[in-house]
Design an enzyme around this catalytic site. Sequence first.
Site, PDB file in Angstrom:
ATOM      1  N   GLY A 195      58.321   3.085  52.127  1.00  0.00           N
ATOM      2  CA  GLY A 195      59.099   4.114  51.459  1.00  0.00           C
ATOM      3  C   GLY A 195      58.436   5.471  51.392  1.00  0.00           C
ATOM      4  O   GLY A 195      57.784   5.928  52.327  1.00  0.00           O
TER       5      GLY A 195
ATOM      6  N   ARG B  13      49.584  -3.403  46.528  1.00  0.00           N
ATOM      7  CA  ARG B  13      49.323  -4.651  45.798  1.00  0.00           C
ATOM      8  C   ARG B  13      49.132  -5.811  46.765  1.00  0.00           C
ATOM      9  O   ARG B  13      48.298  -6.682  46.558  1.00  0.00           O
ATOM     10  CB  ARG B  13      50.489  -4.974  44.863  1.00  0.00           C
ATOM     11  CG  ARG B  13      50.569  -4.121  43.624  1.00  0.00           C
ATOM     12  CD  ARG B  13      51.716  -4.555  42.743  1.00  0.00           C
ATOM     13  NE  ARG B  13      53.001  -4.490  43.437  1.00  0.00           N
ATOM     14  CZ  ARG B  13      54.139  -4.945  42.953  1.00  0.00           C
ATOM     15  NH1 ARG B  13      54.156  -5.524  41.763  1.00  0.00           N
ATOM     16  NH2 ARG B  13      55.267  -4.831  43.630  1.00  0.00           N
TER      17      ARG B  13
ATOM     18  N   SER C 262      60.041  12.295  38.566  1.00  0.00           N
ATOM     19  CA  SER C 262      61.470  12.409  38.853  1.00  0.00           C
ATOM     20  C   SER C 262      62.100  13.416  37.904  1.00  0.00           C
ATOM     21  O   SER C 262      61.702  13.510  36.734  1.00  0.00           O
ATOM     22  CB  SER C 262      62.161  11.053  38.680  1.00  0.00           C
ATOM     23  OG  SER C 262      63.568  11.194  38.750  1.00  0.00           O
TER      24      SER C 262
ATOM     25  N   TYR D 218      63.574   3.785  32.785  1.00  0.00           N
ATOM     26  CA  TYR D 218      62.973   4.514  33.905  1.00  0.00           C
ATOM     27  C   TYR D 218      62.823   6.000  33.586  1.00  0.00           C
ATOM     28  O   TYR D 218      61.738   6.575  33.748  1.00  0.00           O
ATOM     29  CB  TYR D 218      63.821   4.333  35.158  1.00  0.00           C
ATOM     30  CG  TYR D 218      63.348   5.169  36.327  1.00  0.00           C
ATOM     31  CD1 TYR D 218      62.226   4.796  37.060  1.00  0.00           C
ATOM     32  CD2 TYR D 218      64.016   6.333  36.688  1.00  0.00           C
ATOM     33  CE1 TYR D 218      61.779   5.564  38.125  1.00  0.00           C
ATOM     34  CE2 TYR D 218      63.583   7.107  37.747  1.00  0.00           C
ATOM     35  CZ  TYR D 218      62.466   6.728  38.469  1.00  0.00           C
ATOM     36  OH  TYR D 218      62.028   7.502  39.517  1.00  0.00           O
TER      37      TYR D 218
END
Length: 245
Positions: free
Chosen positions: A20, A41, A152, A168
Amino acid sequence: MTTATGTATKTALVTGANKGIGFAIAQSLGRLGMRVVVGARDETAGSEAAARLVAEGIDASTVRLDVTDDASVAAAARTLDEHFGTLDVLVNNAGISGAFDPVTWEQDPTTMDLDELRRIVDTNVYGVVRVTNAVLPLLRRSSAPRIVNTSSSMGSLGRQPGPVMAAYSSSKTFLNSITVQYARAFADSPVIVNAACPGLVATDFNGFAGDRSPEQGAAPVVRLATLPDDGPRGGLFDEDGVVPW
């Protein structure tokens, strides 16, 4: 740690970089001549991502890094110290959206599960603090250290864009505030800290529903990662400039 030898003069660590936006950020920094370290991870996924970068001539390596795990972060910092001794750019990109309604794309605050909220904040905020503080000694060895937190505009209290994403969006508001505090703490040092909003990028993060490519999303991050010494500090920026939050 998988390593490729090259002639890069600056080293950048990008968390959550095996796919991504994170991968696009690592790729873009590598194309600028930086040595990039893919933080992931999953060690296999990280190695595969680094191999893709190496295949296009980028000096790339990978390190296992779970931003929610103190031991993993500490081990990654030791590995970076042993292999490179310094770090010039840190991009705290790893993040999660958490569960949301598949029809409305919302997280209803009136039914919010606190354990889920803690999980989101642990990754999106505490993870940034864990990684930043762990690698700070390496960043301080750089002549022009840069830290970029992938945030964001959904964390903007003024704009409040998109659907209601109680967990979020709140985590990104928290992250924006943490970014300001780091910038204030580093005000009299060469360390420049900012947050970047990639926009709605089509990745598996949102079921590929975005209208922007990962490369487009990476652009504001890369710009902040390569700021001159007199660049801005403690702001949230997207492709158009400052995002009021």
